[in-house]
Design a protein around this motif. Structure first.
Motif, PDB file in Angstrom:
ATOM      1  N   SER A 112       0.852  -1.191   0.000  1.00 39.19           N
ATOM      2  CA  SER A 112       0.000   0.000   0.000  1.00 39.19           C
ATOM      3  C   SER A 112       0.885   1.238   0.000  1.00 39.19           C
ATOM      4  CB  SER A 112      -0.890   0.004   1.247  1.00 39.19           C
ATOM      5  OG  SER A 112      -0.088   0.191   2.408  1.00 39.19           O
ATOM      6  N   SER A 113       0.297   2.372  -0.291  1.00 36.24           N
ATOM      7  CA  SER A 113       1.082   3.613  -0.267  1.00 36.24           C
ATOM      8  C   SER A 113       1.558   3.910   1.154  1.00 36.24           C
ATOM      9  CB  SER A 113       0.274   4.778  -0.821  1.00 36.24           C
ATOM     10  OG  SER A 113      -0.881   5.003  -0.036  1.00 36.24           O
ATOM     11  N   ASP A 114       0.769   3.506   2.167  1.00 37.80           N
ATOM     12  CA  ASP A 114       1.193   3.694   3.557  1.00 37.80           C
ATOM     13  C   ASP A 114       2.460   2.904   3.853  1.00 37.80           C
ATOM     14  OD1 ASP A 114      -0.955   5.333   4.061  1.00 37.80           O
ATOM     15  OD2 ASP A 114      -2.185   3.762   4.956  1.00 37.80           O
ATOM     16  N   GLU A 115       2.494   1.651   3.381  1.00 38.68           N
ATOM     17  CA  GLU A 115       3.677   0.815   3.618  1.00 38.68           C
ATOM     18  C   GLU A 115       4.899   1.381   2.895  1.00 38.68           C
ATOM     19  OE1 GLU A 115       5.235  -3.809   3.370  1.00 38.68           O
ATOM     20  OE2 GLU A 115       3.224  -3.318   2.667  1.00 38.68           O
ATOM     21  N   LEU A 116       4.718   1.845   1.662  1.00 37.13           N
ATOM     22  CA  LEU A 116       5.833   2.443   0.935  1.00 37.13           C
ATOM     23  C   LEU A 116       6.343   3.687   1.665  1.00 37.13           C
ATOM     24  CD1 LEU A 116       4.670   2.110  -2.775  1.00 37.13           C
ATOM     25  CD2 LEU A 116       6.492   0.846  -1.633  1.00 37.13           C
ATOM     26  N   ALA A 117       5.432   4.493   2.193  1.00 38.77           N
ATOM     27  CA  ALA A 117       5.829   5.685   2.942  1.00 38.77           C
ATOM     28  C   ALA A 117       6.607   5.300   4.205  1.00 38.77           C
ATOM     29  CB  ALA A 117       4.609   6.514   3.305  1.00 38.77           C
ATOM     30  N   GLU A 118       6.195   4.210   4.865  1.00 43.20           N
ATOM     31  CA  GLU A 118       6.915   3.739   6.050  1.00 43.20           C
ATOM     32  C   GLU A 118       8.330   3.289   5.696  1.00 43.20           C
ATOM     33  OE1 GLU A 118       4.611   0.757   8.091  1.00 43.20           O
ATOM     34  OE2 GLU A 118       2.919   2.112   8.329  1.00 43.20           O
ATOM     35  N   TRP A 119       8.474   2.578   4.566  1.00 41.08           N
ATOM     36  CA  TRP A 119       9.807   2.147   4.140  1.00 41.08           C
ATOM     37  C   TRP A 119      10.679   3.355   3.798  1.00 41.08           C
ATOM     38  CZ3 TRP A 119      12.164  -2.020   5.296  1.00 41.08           C
ATOM     39  CH2 TRP A 119      11.482  -3.224   5.450  1.00 41.08           C
ATOM     40  N   MET A 120      10.090   4.362   3.178  1.00 45.01           N
ATOM     41  CA  MET A 120      10.851   5.572   2.853  1.00 45.01           C
ATOM     42  C   MET A 120      11.310   6.270   4.131  1.00 45.01           C
ATOM     43  SD  MET A 120       8.548   6.974  -0.326  1.00 45.01           S
ATOM     44  CE  MET A 120       9.396   8.527  -0.488  1.00 45.01           C
ATOM     45  N   ALA A 121      10.443   6.330   5.140  1.00 42.02           N
ATOM     46  CA  ALA A 121      10.814   6.942   6.416  1.00 42.02           C
ATOM     47  C   ALA A 121      11.911   6.126   7.102  1.00 42.02           C
ATOM     48  CB  ALA A 121       9.580   7.053   7.320  1.00 42.02           C
ATOM     49  N   TYR A 122      11.778   4.805   7.071  1.00 44.62           N
ATOM     50  CA  TYR A 122      12.805   3.934   7.665  1.00 44.62           C
ATOM     51  C   TYR A 122      14.162   4.162   6.997  1.00 44.62           C
ATOM     52  CZ  TYR A 122      15.470  -0.213   8.866  1.00 44.62           C
ATOM     53  OH  TYR A 122      16.457  -1.061   9.302  1.00 44.62           O
ATOM     54  N   GLU A 123      14.160   4.230   5.664  1.00 50.93           N
ATOM     55  CA  GLU A 123      15.411   4.440   4.941  1.00 50.93           C
ATOM     56  C   GLU A 123      16.006   5.804   5.284  1.00 50.93           C
ATOM     57  OE1 GLU A 123      17.003   3.466   0.536  1.00 50.93           O
ATOM     58  OE2 GLU A 123      15.266   4.789   0.599  1.00 50.93           O
ATOM     59  N   HIS A 124      15.162   6.794   5.487  1.00 49.57           N
ATOM     60  CA  HIS A 124      15.638   8.127   5.843  1.00 49.57           C
ATOM     61  C   HIS A 124      16.365   8.095   7.188  1.00 49.57           C
ATOM     62  CE1 HIS A 124      15.738  12.477   5.646  1.00 49.57           C
ATOM     63  NE2 HIS A 124      15.289  12.516   6.888  1.00 49.57           N
ATOM     64  N   VAL A 125      15.881   7.276   8.127  1.00 46.66           N
ATOM     65  CA  VAL A 125      16.475   7.192   9.463  1.00 46.66           C
ATOM     66  C   VAL A 125      17.658   6.225   9.491  1.00 46.66           C
ATOM     67  CG1 VAL A 125      16.027   6.466  11.843  1.00 46.66           C
ATOM     68  CG2 VAL A 125      14.322   7.809  10.620  1.00 46.66           C
ATOM     69  N   ALA A 126      17.507   5.046   8.878  1.00 45.19           N
ATOM     70  CA  ALA A 126      18.502   3.983   9.000  1.00 45.19           C
ATOM     71  C   ALA A 126      19.549   3.981   7.893  1.00 45.19           C
ATOM     72  CB  ALA A 126      17.795   2.626   9.025  1.00 45.19           C
ATOM     73  N   GLY A 127      19.383   4.807   6.890  1.00 44.83           N
ATOM     74  CA  GLY A 127      20.319   4.807   5.772  1.00 44.83           C
ATOM     75  C   GLY A 127      19.750   4.007   4.618  1.00 44.83           C
ATOM     76  N   PRO A 128      20.447   4.034   3.494  1.00 48.69           N
ATOM     77  CA  PRO A 128      19.918   3.381   2.296  1.00 48.69           C
ATOM     78  C   PRO A 128      19.788   1.877   2.469  1.00 48.69           C
ATOM     79  CG  PRO A 128      22.178   4.080   1.950  1.00 48.69           C
ATOM     80  CD  PRO A 128      21.756   4.622   3.274  1.00 48.69           C
ATOM     81  N   ILE A 129      18.774   1.323   1.817  1.00 54.53           N
ATOM     82  CA  ILE A 129      18.599  -0.124   1.794  1.00 54.53           C
ATOM     83  C   ILE A 129      18.694  -0.567   0.340  1.00 54.53           C
ATOM     84  CG2 ILE A 129      17.233  -0.295   3.901  1.00 54.53           C
ATOM     85  CD1 ILE A 129      14.713  -0.240   2.285  1.00 54.53           C
ATOM     86  N   GLY A 130      19.051  -1.813   0.135  1.00 53.76           N
ATOM     87  CA  GLY A 130      19.139  -2.321  -1.229  1.00 53.76           C
ATOM     88  C   GLY A 130      20.489  -2.041  -1.866  1.00 53.76           C
ATOM     89  N   PRO A 131      20.504  -1.929  -3.195  1.00 52.77           N
ATOM     90  CA  PRO A 131      21.756  -1.807  -3.935  1.00 52.77           C
ATOM     91  C   PRO A 131      22.610  -0.595  -3.548  1.00 52.77           C
ATOM     92  CG  PRO A 131      19.957  -2.297  -5.423  1.00 52.77           C
ATOM     93  CD  PRO A 131      19.352  -2.030  -4.086  1.00 52.77           C
ATOM     94  N   GLU A 132      21.972   0.533  -3.203  1.00 54.65           N
ATOM     95  CA  GLU A 132      22.758   1.714  -2.835  1.00 54.65           C
ATOM     96  C   GLU A 132      23.589   1.441  -1.589  1.00 54.65           C
ATOM     97  OE1 GLU A 132      20.492   5.188  -1.816  1.00 54.65           O
ATOM     98  OE2 GLU A 132      22.196   6.502  -2.173  1.00 54.65           O
ATOM     99  N   ARG A 133      23.024   0.728  -0.635  1.00 52.21           N
ATOM    100  CA  ARG A 133      23.767   0.384   0.578  1.00 52.21           C
ATOM    101  C   ARG A 133      24.936  -0.533   0.235  1.00 52.21           C
ATOM    102  NH1 ARG A 133      21.607   0.636   5.850  1.00 52.21           N
ATOM    103  NH2 ARG A 133      23.108  -0.100   7.360  1.00 52.21           N
ATOM    104  N   GLN A 134      24.730  -1.468  -0.679  1.00 50.05           N
ATOM    105  CA  GLN A 134      25.809  -2.367  -1.076  1.00 50.05           C
ATOM    106  C   GLN A 134      26.927  -1.592  -1.772  1.00 50.05           C
ATOM    107  OE1 GLN A 134      24.055  -5.574  -3.278  1.00 50.05           O
ATOM    108  NE2 GLN A 134      22.905  -6.306  -1.512  1.00 50.05           N
ATOM    109  N   ASP A 135      26.571  -0.581  -2.574  1.00 47.04           N
ATOM    110  CA  ASP A 135      27.598   0.247  -3.196  1.00 47.04           C
ATOM    111  C   ASP A 135      28.476   0.899  -2.125  1.00 47.04           C
ATOM    112  OD1 ASP A 135      26.735  -0.309  -5.764  1.00 47.04           O
ATOM    113  OD2 ASP A 135      25.670   1.592  -6.027  1.00 47.04           O
ATOM    114  N   ILE A 136      27.850   1.405  -1.081  1.00 46.73           N
ATOM    115  CA  ILE A 136      28.595   2.061  -0.005  1.00 46.73           C
ATOM    116  C   ILE A 136      29.482   1.054   0.728  1.00 46.73           C
ATOM    117  CG2 ILE A 136      28.368   3.266   2.213  1.00 46.73           C
ATOM    118  CD1 ILE A 136      25.740   4.492   1.023  1.00 46.73           C
TER     119      ILE A 136
END
Length: 97
Positions: free
Chosen positions: A9-33
């Motif tokens: 849902s859009s709510d869940e996507l918004a929660e993941w975006m907020a989590y990434e904002h706090v915890a740092g990038p998730i997925g391929p961008e984090r692996q690049d780092i």
């Protein structure tokens, strides 16, 4: 993207975006780092004295076009309409077929 939107849902996507904002990038961008940190460590161990390598030296910069200034609203609308058509989307604005 359609599969993601069908499952989340859009709510869940918004929660993941907020989590990434706090915890740092998730997925391929984090692996690049993380790989940048590893590459900098190896490079610094193999080099002599002098300038040390930084992780950012080894992290690719994707989507260089995002740094350009956006065009006027008509140009942006034309790009969105072209992308929408390419992805098989429908134009749901009033008075549109």
């Amino acid at each position: 993207m359609p599969e993601l939107l069908a499952r989340c849902s859009s709510d869940e996507l918004a929660e993941w975006m907020a989590y990434e904002h706090v915890a740092g990038p998730i997925g391929p961008e984090r692996q690049d780092i993380l790989h940048g940190i590893l590459a900098a460590t190896v490079a610094n161990a193999a080099r002599g004295k002098g300038k040390k390598a930084e992780p950012k030296d080894f992290v690719p910069t994707w989507d260089q076009g995002a740094k350009r200034q956006p065009g006027n609203w008509q140009q942006m609308l034309a790009k969105v309409q072209a992308m929408n058509a390419r992805f098989g989307g429908a134009d749901l604005r009033e008075g549109r077929p």
